[in-house]
Design an enzyme around this catalytic site. Structure first.
Site, mmCIF file in Angstrom:
data_model
loop_
_atom_site.group_PDB
_atom_site.id
_atom_site.type_symbol
_atom_site.label_atom_id
_atom_site.label_comp_id
_atom_site.label_asym_id
_atom_site.label_seq_id
_atom_site.Cartn_x
_atom_site.Cartn_y
_atom_site.Cartn_z
ATOM 1 C CG HIS A 150 4.574 -2.600 -5.472
ATOM 2 N ND1 HIS A 150 4.991 -1.446 -6.137
ATOM 3 C CD2 HIS A 150 3.290 -2.491 -5.254
ATOM 4 C CE1 HIS A 150 3.839 -0.777 -6.390
ATOM 5 N NE2 HIS A 150 2.885 -1.222 -5.757
ATOM 6 C CB SER A 151 3.251 -3.738 -8.980
ATOM 7 O OG SER A 151 2.543 -3.553 -10.379
#
Length: 895
Positions: A150-151
């Site tokens: 994520h990210s």
């Protein structure tokens, strides 16, 4: 524009994921050497209920998946993926199942401080080795790990391939969620930009190493204002076809934009991800398949075009049409069939021979959204029945309320009939529609309005619908700074209950479609804007697909949306605003020095800003350089001087730049500088009043020396603090000292001014003269010095703000080490401490006799130009330009 980015987006259409049992995180013991080297990081295994209890002895038999959280992310964010995967495994009696691991990065701010990205990457490498050791000696032991990042966790996963001792075969599947792959959102330090350069260059230059790796990047769409979706598109490599980039609004069965955090728990997206994971399993190895083509096929099935069928790797070429169904021949061009609670199945056959000459396509839609086959192609031209047929259901596409198929007859010359199967509908109600049409009759071209029409003009077409599908091509719509509002109004002849309309804004060169379902009749507003610009070698145009009703009229009105254009500018370029703001302040600072030279008076900050900060002083030169860099001879000269590429040229190569955007950002920067100056001055006055109310000093102590022994000790102390702890910490300390000193000056100046006013008034009363006295020279000097110090402090405020993220990171990790290593602002901090310790005691009158004053007054202009030219994509360079300007100021005080 800011309002458009932060608030004017679609509502959250994601469902929340829930855990059916209490989530548990089992800490995995790491080797002592690894634990000692990375004391802040940990590795966990996710579990729930009985499954968690069984895993406590770490006798794992599943397929390993590693979750990497992003900027300030928690390892517990793995629970949505882990829980749904567990439920799915229970449904198939644990024939296959996944073990979800998660890394605890101590919620580090890696999007703002890049110094720990390399450390995180190396720790993930160690974790992969530890995970694979857990499966040693198992019957189906894995040789690789799938990663979900994520990210910034997705970028760390990509960076694994840059490690010298990393074996590429250790990962074969990488799924990233809202990861900024192209460039950092805020390039606040050199380590961050260097990390990006190293990762992206490695992927471009070593594409052969990626043959075993399949990568999927999912962006959040316009709801994600932290990471715009254009940054989440993976680099397009001609040598590597194992990368796929999609926006969540285009993902089948999700069709929803997500914000930066909800992309982790959005149930619709998580379901698509877990379904893909289970379809990727190889039955022989009981691990994720080693076949890259199958992996891409599965990801396309779940994330690009879902045919409303359960995935099959090699579907059978021919299907037997069995069952005691009634065969009915349909010769009509347009056919509608509704069924409710029908116990008898039917086959409807459409002979193609009579339609091939007049029509190019056949379109069918089915409102039953199950996963069974329903449309076939028959090659038996001698009979109204066929026992074997080609399953055309794989060519269908799932939409929110229907599944549709469009067949180009020219591509199926061997087919004699199309057969639609209608199974018994016990208790079900659904409808089928089919029609033959000529493509030209259903394609309408709509030229978009000009950028400068500002919404005052519009393009309009009226569709008197006799068909089920219309494609409205939006001509000349190919740049990111274009944004439109499309109003679609539907009117129907009869008021009968009918299926809802589906409108799809389709971008042919990237997977960023958005789909809207509207009632009939209705007035629907659709926002049309792009995440990435049209590639140079692509001539296709965006389309508005209208899945319509045959007896309705559709009025399509397109207008330029000024608000959304400004929103696009903010979305793509807001990160560059600090460079423009500081550029304006620097121009004002230079203007104040020039005014002091010519008049002997230092003008007020806001007045000088209005007079001096003009875009024509900065923008034309940069535009000329960008233009000349298009020529090889100029580029060669530029490179021979070892000058970096102008940021505007880099943005132009990414198709995210147009001539007016820099002017708009400069003017916006002027506004921010103006109002921050007003706020700054008011805050300083209020603080000084409060400070003097509490302290009440009797005499204002004026330092005659620029650097006293006490000041020298302060410089050495802060330099030591910067070297041994954190440079940003020293910057904040010297900033506060300067702030308190200016507060003293502010109050003392006010006190002197009030005394002079009283004296002058007494003189006027005694002598009965009506002439107005001029304040004495001491007060004027104090006022001029204060104005100059306030501007310097204003400049330094932005320097401090740009260095603040590394201070926050240092404070958050203080328990693991006193020294920030690496420190992006250590050397800058030491120089600034020396400069400001001298400036803090300086007086503007000392500048008059300086030989360097005229140079110091002229230097801020070229520095402002350089700041806009090289600081937009490299914000960490901004403090360097400010430091150089202040260094000249100090030299003026000395020389």
């Amino acid at each position: 524009g800011v309002r458009d980015v932060l608030f004017l987006y679609e509502e959250n259409r994601c469902s929340m994921t829930y855990m059916y049992e209490y989530p548990e995180y089992l800490k995995i013991k790491l080797p002592k050497k690894t634990a000692r080297r990375y004391p802040a990081y940990e590795l966990y295994l996710y579990g729930e209920g009985n499954y968690a209890e069984e895993n406590k002895n770490l006798l794992l038999t599943g397929i390993p998946v590693l979750f990497l959280p992003g900027n300030a992310g928690s390892y517990k964010q793995v629970r949505s993926l882990g829980s749904i995967a567990l439920r799915k495994a229970e449904d198939i009696d644990f024939k296959y199942h996944f073990n979800f691991f998660s890394v605890n990065f101590n919620e580090e701010l890696v999007a703002l401080y890049g110094g720990s990205l390399q450390r995180q990457t190396k720790f993930v490498h160690e974790c992969i080795k530890v995970i694979l050791k857990l499966y040693r000696d198992r019957e189906f032991a894995p040789t690789s790990v799938a990663i979900v990042g994520h990210s910034m966790g997705g970028l760390v996963a990509r960076a694994l391939l840059t490690l010298k001792n990393f074996k590429p075969e250790l990962i074969n599947l990488l799924i990233t969620q809202a990861t900024p792959h192209v460039a950092p959102v805020m390039p606040l330090d050199k380590y961050l930009t260097d990390f990006y350069t190293a990762v992206n260059n490695h992927w471009i230059l070593n594409a052969q190493d990626l043959r075993n790796l399949t990568t999927l990047s999912v962006a959040g769409g316009f709801r994600d204002y932290q990471v715009r979706s254009g940054l989440a598109f993976l680099p397009r490599l001609s040598q590597h076809d194992g990368a796929l980039s999609v926006v969540s609004s285009a993902v089948p069965r999700a069709w929803a934009s997500t914000d930066h955090l909800s992309i982790v728990w959005c149930k619709e997206l998580i379901l698509a991800t877990i379904r893909a994971f289970f379809d990727l399993i190889d039955e022989d190895t009981r691990q994720i398949t080693e076949d890259p083509k199958k992996r891409m096929s599965v990801l396309n099935h779940h994330f690009v075009r879902h045919p409303a069928k359960i995935f099959e790797e090699n579907p059978e070429a021919l299907t037997e049409l069995t069952g005691a169904f009634t065969w009915i021949t349909v010769k009509a061009l347009k056919w509608t069939y509704s069924v409710y609670n029908d116990s008898d199945g039917k086959y409807f056959t459409f002979p193609l021979a009579s339609h091939r000459k007049s029509y190019s396509h056949v379109y069918c839609e089915n409102s039953m959204l199950d996963t069974s086959s329903w449309i076939y192609g028959c090659m038996n031209s001698n009979s109204s029945m066929c026992l074997e047929a080609t399953d055309l259901s794989w060519r269908a596409e799932l939409l929110p309320t229907t599944k549709v198929v469009i067949l180009k007859l020219q591509e199926y010359p061997s087919l004699s009939h199309i057969v639609i199967q209608v199974p018994p509908a016990a208790g079900n109600k659904y409808a089928l529609d089919c029609e033959f049409f000529q493509e030209d009759s259903r394609t309408v071209q709509l030229p978009v309005t000009h950028l400068f029409s500002l919404g005052l003009s519009s393009s309009k077409i009226v569709l008197n619908s006799t068909g089920l599908l219309y494609n409205v091509q939006l001509q000349h719509f190919n740049q990111i700074y274009q944004a439109f509002k499309i109003h679609v109004e539907s009117h129907c002849q009869s008021l009968k209950e009918r299926k809802p309309n589906v409108y799809r804004f389709h971008i042919p060169w990237s997977h960023e479609d958005s789909i809207i379902v509207a009632k009939v009749p209705s007035l629907t507003e659709i926002s049309a804007k792009l995440h990435i610009a049209q590639p140079q070698n692509d001539s296709r145009v965006p389309e508005l697909n209208i899945y319509s009703s045959s007896d309705c009229q559709y009025e399509v009105i397109l207008q330029t949306s000024l608000i959304q254009i400004l929103g696009q500018i903010m979305r793509f370029h807001a990160g560059a605003l600090p460079a423009y703001v500081v550029s304006n302040i620097l121009l004002t600072y230079g203007g104040q020095l020039s005014t002091w030279i010519s008049t002997g008076q230092c003008s007020d900050f806001t007045l000088e800003l209005v007079r001096t900060a003009k875009p024509y002083k900065v923008e034309p030169l940069i535009s000329v350089v960008v233009f000349l860099q298009g020529f090889n001879w100029f580029r060669e000269i530029w490179e021979s001087l070892s000058l970096p590429e102008v940021d505007a040229a880099a943005l132009s190569s990414q198709d995210t730049w147009f001539p007016l955007v820099s002017l708009i950002l400069f003017l916006f920067g002027t506004g921010i500088a103006y109002w921050s100056g007003v706020f700054f001055s008011i805050s300083l006055r209020l603080f000084s009043s409060l400070w003097f109310t509490l302290i009440r000093p009797t005499v204002f102590q004026k330092d005659t020396k620029l650097l006293t022994p006490r000041g020298l000790c302060g410089v050495l102390s802060l330099a030591l603090v910067s070297w041994t702890t954190c440079g940003a910490f020293a910057i904040v300390i010297i900033y506060l000292q300067y702030w308190f000193k200016d507060s003293d000056r502010s109050k003392e100046t006010s006190r002197k001014s009030s005394k002079d006013t009283v004296k002058n008034q007494s003189s006027i009363d005694c002598t009965s003269k009506a002439t107005q006295s001029v304040p004495n020279s001491t007060t004027a000097e104090a006022v001029n010095s204060l104005k100059m110090h306030v501007t310097v402090l204003h400049l330094f405020t932005w320097v401090m703000l740009l260095n603040l993220p590394s201070l926050i990171y240092w404070l958050k990790n203080l328990r693991y080490g006193v020294r920030l290593d690496p420190d992006p602002c250590r050397s800058t901090a030491i120089i600034l401490v020396c400069i400001l310790k001298i400036l803090i005691n300086s007086n503007i009158s000392e500048l008059k006799s300086s030989k360097l004053l005229r140079i110091a007054a002229k230097v801020p202009l070229p520095l402002s130009v350089a700041m806009v030219a090289f600081g937009r994509l490299h914000l960490y360079k901004v403090p360097h330009f400010v430091t150089f300007s202040l260094l000249l100021h100090v030299l003026c005080c000395i020389v």
